[in-house]
Design a protein around this motif. Structure first.
Motif, mmCIF file in Angstrom:
data_model
loop_
_atom_site.group_PDB
_atom_site.id
_atom_site.type_symbol
_atom_site.label_atom_id
_atom_site.label_comp_id
_atom_site.label_asym_id
_atom_site.label_seq_id
_atom_site.Cartn_x
_atom_site.Cartn_y
_atom_site.Cartn_z
ATOM 1 N N ALA A 113 42.943 42.116 -126.157
ATOM 2 C CA ALA A 113 42.668 41.985 -126.977
ATOM 3 C C ALA A 113 42.393 40.581 -126.809
ATOM 4 N N GLY A 114 43.552 39.646 -126.057
ATOM 5 C CA GLY A 114 42.501 38.540 -126.181
ATOM 6 C C GLY A 114 41.165 38.357 -125.200
ATOM 7 N N ILE A 164 38.187 44.947 -132.597
ATOM 8 C CA ILE A 164 39.432 45.126 -131.355
ATOM 9 C C ILE A 164 40.412 44.891 -131.539
ATOM 10 N N GLU A 165 41.452 44.953 -133.431
ATOM 11 C CA GLU A 165 42.554 44.584 -133.188
ATOM 12 C C GLU A 165 43.386 45.645 -133.602
ATOM 13 N N GLN A 166 42.403 46.862 -133.832
ATOM 14 C CA GLN A 166 42.558 48.074 -133.675
ATOM 15 C C GLN A 166 44.269 48.528 -133.036
ATOM 16 N N PRO A 167 43.828 48.796 -131.368
ATOM 17 C CA PRO A 167 45.026 49.304 -130.951
ATOM 18 C C PRO A 167 46.224 48.666 -131.216
ATOM 19 N N GLY A 215 38.471 49.550 -127.141
ATOM 20 C CA GLY A 215 40.027 48.963 -127.279
ATOM 21 C C GLY A 215 40.289 50.995 -127.994
ATOM 22 N N PRO A 216 39.801 51.381 -129.221
ATOM 23 C CA PRO A 216 39.933 52.243 -129.525
ATOM 24 C C PRO A 216 40.010 53.017 -128.994
ATOM 25 N N ILE A 217 38.838 53.036 -127.185
ATOM 26 C CA ILE A 217 38.653 54.094 -127.254
ATOM 27 C C ILE A 217 39.571 54.471 -125.665
ATOM 28 N N ILE A 218 40.214 53.611 -125.346
ATOM 29 C CA ILE A 218 40.791 53.652 -123.782
ATOM 30 C C ILE A 218 42.487 53.002 -124.697
#
Length: 470
Positions: free
Chosen positions: A36-37, A206-209, A402-405
């Motif tokens: 995320a960073g 971005i923060e979803q995971p 992020g949501p994909i991987i």
């Protein structure tokens, strides 16, 4: 000189959009922050660039191209210095946002400078040179960044920007602005709506995971962000001086060209990012070697971008905009052969070469098609709209990684993102094939003469809508 200044100013902005990729692992080693960073370090720049570029285009039309470029260079240089000395990841992300704000002034003003200085086939060649070198900047970034990271330190990835900033400001001393071409007040409220709206959507992706799909914070920021974007679009149809003149979308080539831009540049942003990150974190290559991997894309752009810009000016952009993304998509499809028993020469290099050639075929004709559909007086806002769409597309594409991987990149995650990139490129080619219309030289020149003389010229209206088909 105007072309040199335009290329240098945009080169700086595009270089910084990709040079940071190879520094992400080193920055995380020093500051932490996880995936995320890393996404925020990339997307803070793209967020400011995408959110403010419409406002920057309007400023360019009102205060002049040269003055806008000077302001952008000073802001960009100052922000680069803050990035280079940042004591933590929060400072770095904030400085990257400021960098993006400076970059937002550079790109539309440089294209508007070309559009208002050159006409006819000369303009197409100039745009070919501009797209060639700016594409080189975007792809050369990982190579330059890799050398700096491995041999000096990641902070020099940002400090190195100061040299081209000073050189460009020096060259600009010989340039003068004509009188401002567009009167009226700036739509500051519209700029705030689009910036906050994009910020909310990007934060959620971005923060979803980390937060999970069940998080009220995630859904509230996503919904509010989307609502603000809708409010921005509604407002643009009502204010007297909109940041996004909806009337421009009635020009067929402008609308179809920007739809193609959205798909292609989403793929460009995601593709280069994921290749570099894959080589750094999964294959664990040194930053310099990872940066060298995308060098064929830069070479193709240097060798062929001006040629395809000239061919587009002669034969029309439609064929090149249709076939180029399909070739680039086939390149990413080739990368699906990457496996745990990794071999760069057989599993990645052929795809990178195909991707680079396809992208080179696409970019100059695409830029020429979009700008050719815009009156010279609105070239600043026209190029700003096109670049805003390109940057926002790349911003969203990186955010959805992020949501994909998930939280960690591996071979399977790389395959999913490669397939996503190939799909986006294919969509861009299809949209161009269906939507773009070629324009003849005589009709374009007649349109430009009408803009300069304020007298109607038969057939000029057809050029404005992109519907003259020889």
């Amino acid at each position: 000189m105007p072309l040199v200044v335009a290329i240098l100013a945009s080169f700086i902005a595009f270089l910084d959009g990709s040079i940071v990729n190879v520094a992400l692992a080193s920055i995380e080693d020093e500051f932490g922050g996880g995936l995320a960073g890393q996404q925020w370090i990339v997307d803070a720049y793209l967020l400011a660039l995408g959110a403010l570029i419409l406002l920057a285009g309007a400023i360019s039309d009102r205060v002049g191209r040269v003055r806008s470029l000077r302001i952008g260079l000073v802001v960009f240089g100052f922000a680069s210095l803050i990035c280079a000395v940042a004591p933590g990841v929060g400072w770095l992300i904030a400085a990257r946002f400021l960098q993006g704000a400076g970059g937002a002034l550079l790109v539309p003003s440089s294209l508007a400078l070309i559009n208002s200085t050159y006409v006819g086939p000369v303009r197409s060649k100039a745009i070919g040179s501009w797209t060639g070198w700016t594409s080189v900047a975007f792809v050369l970034g990982p190579l330059v960044g890799g050398v700096l990271v491995d041999y000096i330190g990641w902070r020099w990835v940002f400090a190195v920007n100061l040299l081209p900033v000073v050189v460009t400001l020096t060259l600009m001393r010989a340039l003068r602005d004509p009188a401002p071409s567009v009167p009226g007040r700036l739509d500051i409220i519209g700029a705030a709506l689009v910036a906050l709206g994009l910020g909310g959507i990007v934060f959620a992706l971005i923060e979803q995971p980390r937060l999970g799909w069940a998080s009220p914070l995630l859904w509230s920021t996503l919904i509010v962000g989307a609502a603000l974007i809708v409010a921005f679009l509604v407002r643009q149809g009502r204010v007297p001086n909109p940041l996004l003149p909806l009337s421009l979308l009635r020009a067929r080539n402008f609308a179809a060209g920007n739809a193609t831009t959205a798909a292609v540049y989403a793929a460009v942003g995601l593709g280069i990012w994921i290749i570099t990150l894959f080589l750094l974190e999964v294959i664990q290559l040194p930053a310099t070697i990872a940066g060298l991997a995308t060098l064929p894309v830069a070479v193709a752009s240097i060798l062929f971008a001006r040629l395809f810009g000239a061919l587009s000016g002669r034969y029309g952009p439609r064929f090149f905009m249709a076939i180029g993304p399909i070739i680039a998509a086939s390149g990413f499809a080739c990368m699906l052969t990457a496996s745990v028993q990794f071999n760069f020469w057989t599993q990645l290099l052929p795809g990178i070469v195909l991707y680079g050639f396809g992208l080179t075929i696409t970019v100059a004709p695409l830029t020429a098609a979009v700008l050719g559909a815009v009156p010279s007086a609105q070239s600043g806002i026209g190029s700003a709209v096109n670049n805003a769409i390109a940057r926002v597309a790349g911003l969203i594409a990186v955010a959805i990684a992020g949501p994909i991987i998930g939280n960690q990149l591996d071979i399977d995650g790389f395959h999913r993102l490669v397939l996503t990139t190939a799909g986006l490129l294919a969509v861009g080619g299809i949209v161009a094939a269906v939507g773009i219309r070629n324009t003849s030289h005589r009709a374009v020149e007649a349109s430009q003469a009408a803009q300069c003389s304020d007298r109607p010229v038969p057939g000029a209206a057809l050029v404005a809508t992109g519907d003259t088909n020889p």
